[in-house]
Design an enzyme around this catalytic site. Structure first.
Site, PDB file in Angstrom:
ATOM      1  N   SER A 160      -2.369 -17.984 -30.177  1.00 14.16           N
ATOM      2  CA  SER A 160      -3.259 -18.823 -29.365  1.00 14.16           C
ATOM      3  C   SER A 160      -4.260 -19.448 -30.327  1.00 14.16           C
ATOM      4  O   SER A 160      -5.375 -18.997 -30.489  1.00 14.16           O
ATOM      5  CB  SER A 160      -3.951 -17.988 -28.297  1.00 14.16           C
ATOM      6  OG  SER A 160      -4.872 -17.105 -28.868  1.00 14.16           O
ATOM      7  N   HIS A 203      -0.285 -13.581 -25.137  1.00 19.13           N
ATOM      8  CA  HIS A 203       0.187 -12.403 -25.870  1.00 19.13           C
ATOM      9  C   HIS A 203       1.104 -11.509 -25.049  1.00 19.13           C
ATOM     10  O   HIS A 203       1.526 -10.462 -25.505  1.00 19.13           O
ATOM     11  CB  HIS A 203      -1.005 -11.566 -26.368  1.00 19.13           C
ATOM     12  CG  HIS A 203      -1.776 -12.257 -27.460  1.00 19.13           C
ATOM     13  ND1 HIS A 203      -2.931 -11.762 -27.978  1.00 19.13           N
ATOM     14  CD2 HIS A 203      -1.526 -13.405 -28.135  1.00 19.13           C
ATOM     15  CE1 HIS A 203      -3.390 -12.577 -28.917  1.00 19.13           C
ATOM     16  NE2 HIS A 203      -2.550 -13.584 -29.016  1.00 19.13           N
ATOM     17  N   GLU A 240      -7.136 -10.779 -23.706  1.00 14.16           N
ATOM     18  CA  GLU A 240      -7.424  -9.455 -24.270  1.00 14.16           C
ATOM     19  C   GLU A 240      -8.520  -8.727 -23.497  1.00 14.16           C
ATOM     20  O   GLU A 240      -9.563  -9.299 -23.210  1.00 14.16           O
ATOM     21  CB  GLU A 240      -7.907  -9.597 -25.727  1.00 14.16           C
ATOM     22  CG  GLU A 240      -6.900 -10.304 -26.598  1.00 14.16           C
ATOM     23  CD  GLU A 240      -7.448 -10.665 -27.973  1.00 14.16           C
ATOM     24  OE1 GLU A 240      -8.474 -10.087 -28.387  1.00 14.16           O
ATOM     25  OE2 GLU A 240      -6.860 -11.550 -28.609  1.00 14.16           O
ATOM     26  N   GLU A 247      -0.281  -7.337 -29.617  1.00 14.83           N
ATOM     27  CA  GLU A 247      -1.296  -6.600 -30.359  1.00 14.83           C
ATOM     28  C   GLU A 247      -1.305  -5.122 -29.983  1.00 14.83           C
ATOM     29  O   GLU A 247      -2.237  -4.393 -30.268  1.00 14.83           O
ATOM     30  CB  GLU A 247      -2.674  -7.242 -30.144  1.00 14.83           C
ATOM     31  CG  GLU A 247      -2.687  -8.669 -30.690  1.00 14.83           C
ATOM     32  CD  GLU A 247      -4.037  -9.341 -30.641  1.00 14.83           C
ATOM     33  OE1 GLU A 247      -4.970  -8.817 -30.008  1.00 14.83           O
ATOM     34  OE2 GLU A 247      -4.168 -10.415 -31.264  1.00 14.83           O
ATOM     35  N   ASP A 285     -11.540 -11.197 -24.247  1.00 19.31           N
ATOM     36  CA  ASP A 285     -11.259 -12.507 -24.827  1.00 19.31           C
ATOM     37  C   ASP A 285     -10.430 -13.268 -23.806  1.00 19.31           C
ATOM     38  O   ASP A 285      -9.250 -12.983 -23.621  1.00 19.31           O
ATOM     39  CB  ASP A 285     -10.482 -12.361 -26.151  1.00 19.31           C
ATOM     40  CG  ASP A 285     -10.173 -13.721 -26.782  1.00 19.31           C
ATOM     41  OD1 ASP A 285     -10.637 -14.753 -26.237  1.00 19.31           O
ATOM     42  OD2 ASP A 285      -9.472 -13.756 -27.811  1.00 19.31           O
ATOM     43  N   GLU A 342     -15.441 -13.327 -25.332  1.00 20.69           N
ATOM     44  CA  GLU A 342     -14.994 -14.344 -26.295  1.00 20.69           C
ATOM     45  C   GLU A 342     -14.273 -15.483 -25.582  1.00 20.69           C
ATOM     46  O   GLU A 342     -13.513 -15.240 -24.637  1.00 20.69           O
ATOM     47  CB  GLU A 342     -14.043 -13.644 -27.286  1.00 20.69           C
ATOM     48  CG  GLU A 342     -13.431 -14.551 -28.330  1.00 20.69           C
ATOM     49  CD  GLU A 342     -12.463 -13.762 -29.226  1.00 20.69           C
ATOM     50  OE1 GLU A 342     -12.641 -12.540 -29.413  1.00 20.69           O
ATOM     51  OE2 GLU A 342     -11.513 -14.379 -29.739  1.00 20.69           O
ATOM     52  N   ASP A 399     -14.309 -18.610 -30.651  1.00 26.88           N
ATOM     53  CA  ASP A 399     -13.167 -18.465 -31.548  1.00 26.88           C
ATOM     54  C   ASP A 399     -12.470 -19.821 -31.710  1.00 26.88           C
ATOM     55  O   ASP A 399     -12.619 -20.489 -32.737  1.00 26.88           O
ATOM     56  CB  ASP A 399     -12.207 -17.410 -30.959  1.00 26.88           C
ATOM     57  CG  ASP A 399     -10.889 -17.303 -31.703  1.00 26.88           C
ATOM     58  OD1 ASP A 399     -10.767 -17.850 -32.808  1.00 26.88           O
ATOM     59  OD2 ASP A 399      -9.955 -16.655 -31.170  1.00 26.88           O
ATOM     60  N   LYS A 445     -11.839 -15.279 -38.699  1.00 27.38           N
ATOM     61  CA  LYS A 445     -10.451 -15.019 -39.067  1.00 27.38           C
ATOM     62  C   LYS A 445     -10.158 -15.759 -40.359  1.00 27.38           C
ATOM     63  O   LYS A 445     -10.289 -16.986 -40.421  1.00 27.38           O
ATOM     64  CB  LYS A 445      -9.515 -15.566 -37.991  1.00 27.38           C
ATOM     65  CG  LYS A 445      -9.532 -14.851 -36.647  1.00 27.38           C
ATOM     66  CD  LYS A 445      -8.833 -15.738 -35.604  1.00 27.38           C
ATOM     67  CE  LYS A 445      -8.545 -15.005 -34.309  1.00 27.38           C
ATOM     68  NZ  LYS A 445      -8.226 -15.976 -33.219  1.00 27.38           N
ATOM     69  N   HIS A 450      -8.273  -9.754 -36.714  1.00 28.80           N
ATOM     70  CA  HIS A 450      -6.869  -9.901 -37.138  1.00 28.80           C
ATOM     71  C   HIS A 450      -6.257 -11.104 -36.413  1.00 28.80           C
ATOM     72  O   HIS A 450      -6.954 -11.825 -35.703  1.00 28.80           O
ATOM     73  CB  HIS A 450      -6.105  -8.627 -36.755  1.00 28.80           C
ATOM     74  CG  HIS A 450      -6.028  -8.416 -35.259  1.00 28.80           C
ATOM     75  ND1 HIS A 450      -5.077  -7.641 -34.643  1.00 28.80           N
ATOM     76  CD2 HIS A 450      -6.805  -8.918 -34.246  1.00 28.80           C
ATOM     77  CE1 HIS A 450      -5.248  -7.667 -33.333  1.00 28.80           C
ATOM     78  NE2 HIS A 450      -6.288  -8.409 -33.068  1.00 28.80           N
ATOM     79  N   LYS A 502     -11.956  -6.530 -34.391  1.00 27.54           N
ATOM     80  CA  LYS A 502     -10.825  -6.277 -33.503  1.00 27.54           C
ATOM     81  C   LYS A 502      -9.562  -6.342 -34.336  1.00 27.54           C
ATOM     82  O   LYS A 502      -9.346  -7.276 -35.106  1.00 27.54           O
ATOM     83  CB  LYS A 502     -10.799  -7.241 -32.317  1.00 27.54           C
ATOM     84  CG  LYS A 502     -10.666  -8.727 -32.604  1.00 27.54           C
ATOM     85  CD  LYS A 502     -10.480  -9.489 -31.276  1.00 27.54           C
ATOM     86  CE  LYS A 502     -10.175 -10.950 -31.493  1.00 27.54           C
ATOM     87  NZ  LYS A 502      -9.917 -11.676 -30.232  1.00 27.54           N
TER      88      LYS A 502
HETATM   89  P1  PGA Z   1      -4.203 -15.192 -31.957  1.00 19.01           P
HETATM   90  O1  PGA Z   1      -5.146 -14.471 -30.921  1.00 19.01           O
HETATM   91  O2  PGA Z   1      -4.165 -14.412 -33.200  1.00 19.01           O
HETATM   92  O3  PGA Z   1      -2.878 -15.251 -31.229  1.00 19.01           O
HETATM   93  O4  PGA Z   1      -4.773 -16.568 -32.149  1.00 19.01           O
HETATM   94  C1  PGA Z   1      -6.333 -13.865 -31.296  1.00 19.01           C
HETATM   95  C2  PGA Z   1      -7.523 -14.434 -30.575  1.00 19.01           C
HETATM   96  O5  PGA Z   1      -7.426 -15.384 -29.782  1.00 19.01           O
HETATM   97  O6  PGA Z   1      -8.616 -13.936 -30.819  1.00 19.01           O
HETATM   98 ZN    ZN Z   2      -9.743 -15.332 -29.385  1.00 17.58          ZN
END
Ligand code: PGA
Ligand code: ZN
Length: 420
Positions: A40, A152, A161, A202, A239, A285, A312, A337, A365, A388
């Site tokens: 995502s 996911h 999440e 995840e 999230d 998030e 994010d 990230k 991650h 996370k």
């Molecule tokens: P992604 O998801 O690694 O699939 O982008 C993580 C997030 O959205 O925080």
């Molecule tokens: Zn995110």
């Protein structure tokens, strides 16, 4: 000095190709680093170079590997491995684009991480101390993603999440135990209700809950059944990854999946207010889509005193967008990230910007990971206080948690653990 750099195409935790990079120094030290990959993704993330064509459904990374072996290596061989900034900016210059689309952020990041690891080894320091200094003693609170939805998982939960946050634990080791125990109890809770206990990307469970609220209630039930107090020992972080239910990445949301129907930002905020009131939610998030800057501002105005509001997909670990967020008052924290921006140096710059603004930052991650544990050391080095890195299963997630156990142990009595 750097003697050689080479890359290899390997597989990530979803079975898609990614880049692994080796750096060798003249003193015989050799390091290896592997690059993660998201599902995502934010629109403005650094470009992940994929080959296209038939191989691996177009997801091969042979071009990125070739860019390391034949282009990046030539420029970096002979450079001082301790000069991370010079090395990273040399690659940025060689690439020459805004989003690293020529060489590929996956090519560049692997080198950047492997260089940091080689330099740490060369200095005789663990990676977290090499990057963060000898006073890097704070172990992050593990925000464990125990229930997966959105992109996911193939279930009826809109939010991507649901994380458990063991802020009431006395140490990382104990915090990890709190969340892992609750993870196992949740499995039983799901089973009893006839819900699926298979896991998402995840490692969180991916049941077909009838609503997002039902998902939260299951988690709270599991917390209590494990013997912990919601809101005191363990709280919840969400999230939404709202991009995934905003087809045009604006202020129009479609939550029909979980039965809430279509709504505008204002209605979404009302719903969020209900949940924040009712449940022990400590962090949220991407509550709105990346194009809904006004939405982030309203959300932060309304809830920012009470909870951590993390951006994010709107910030993509890029100081250009984080700066905009700080100026607007959109969020009070940024997700960090490494592969969204593509070098270790720029990631540190993003963290620094958050820190200077009095913001929090949340190390993360990706949903596609490898067994590389760089993130664990990086989180300690950045002194962020929370990270996370998935659930209590799947080796690529556990590898990071195990590395953090190791670091806490290595620090003996010197380690710190606290939410704020
Ligand atoms: P992604 O998801 O690694 O699939 O982008 C993580 C997030 O959205 O925080
Ligand atoms: Zn995110």
């Amino acid at each position: 000095t750097i003697k050689s750099i080479s890359s290899l195409e390997i597989l990530d935790s979803r079975g898609n190709p990614t880049v692994r990079t080796y750096v060798e120094l003249n003193n015989g030290i050799r390091s290896v680093a592997s690059v993660p990959s998201g599902a995502s993704t934010g629109k403005n993330e650094a470009n992940e170079l994929r080959d296209g064509g038939k191989r691996y459904g177009g997801k091969g990374v042979q071009k990125a590997v070739d860019n390391v072996n034949n282009h990046i290596a030539k420029v970096l061989i002979g450079k001082n491995v301790n000069d991370q900034k010079d090395i990273d900016y040399s690659m940025i210059e060689l690439d020459g684009t805004d989003n690293k689309s020529k060489l590929g952020a996956n090519a560049i990041l692997g080198v950047s991480m492997a260089v940091a690891k080689a330099a740490a080894q060369s200095s005789g320091l663990p990676l977290y101390q090499y990057l963060g200094g000898v006073n890097s003693v704070r172990i992050p609170v593990p925000c464990m993603n125990i229930l997966n939805g959105g992109e996911h998982a193939d279930n009826s939960v809109d939010f991507q999440e649901f994380m458990l946050v063991p802020h009431g634990a006395p140490s990382f080791k104990e915090g990890l135990r709190y969340v892992a125990e609750t993870f196992h109890v949740l499995k039983g809770v799901l089973k009893k209700k006839g819900l699926a206990t298979s896991v998402g990307d995840e490692g969180g469970f991916a049941p077909n809950c009838e609503s997002n609220e039902a998902a939260i209630e299951l988690i709270i039930d599991a917390i209590e059944k494990t013997g912990y107090k919601p809101g005191i020992d363990l709280s919840i972080a969400i999230d939404s990854a709202a991009n995934s239910f905003s087809p045009n990445l604006d202020d129009n949301y479609d939550l029909s999946w979980s039965g809430l129907g279509k709504m505008k930002t204002a209605d979404l905020l009302e719903k969020s207010a209900e949940w924040i009131d009712k449940y022990p939610i400590i962090l949220w998030e991407d509550p709105v889509s990346e194009g809904d800057w006004d939405g982030y501002v309203s959300f932060t105005k309304r809830f920012g005193d009470k909870i951590e509001v993390v951006g994010d997909d709107n910030f993509v670990t890029n100081t250009k967008y984080i700066k905009k967020g700080i100026e607007l008052g959109a969020c009070n924290s940024a997700l960090i990230k490494l592969n969204q921006i593509g070098t270790v140096t720029e990631t540190i710059e993003a963290v620094r910007m958050c820190r200077e603004a009095g913001w929090r930052y949340f190390l993360s991650h990706r949903s596609g990971e490898t067994e590389d544990t760089f993130l664990a050391d990086f989180a300690v080095a950045m002194d962020g206080g929370h990270l996370k890195t998935g659930s209590a299963c799947r080796g690529e997630r556990i590898a990071k948690y195990n590395r953090l156990l190791e670091i806490e142990n290595e620090l003996r009595g010197r380690s710190e653990y606290r939410w704020k």
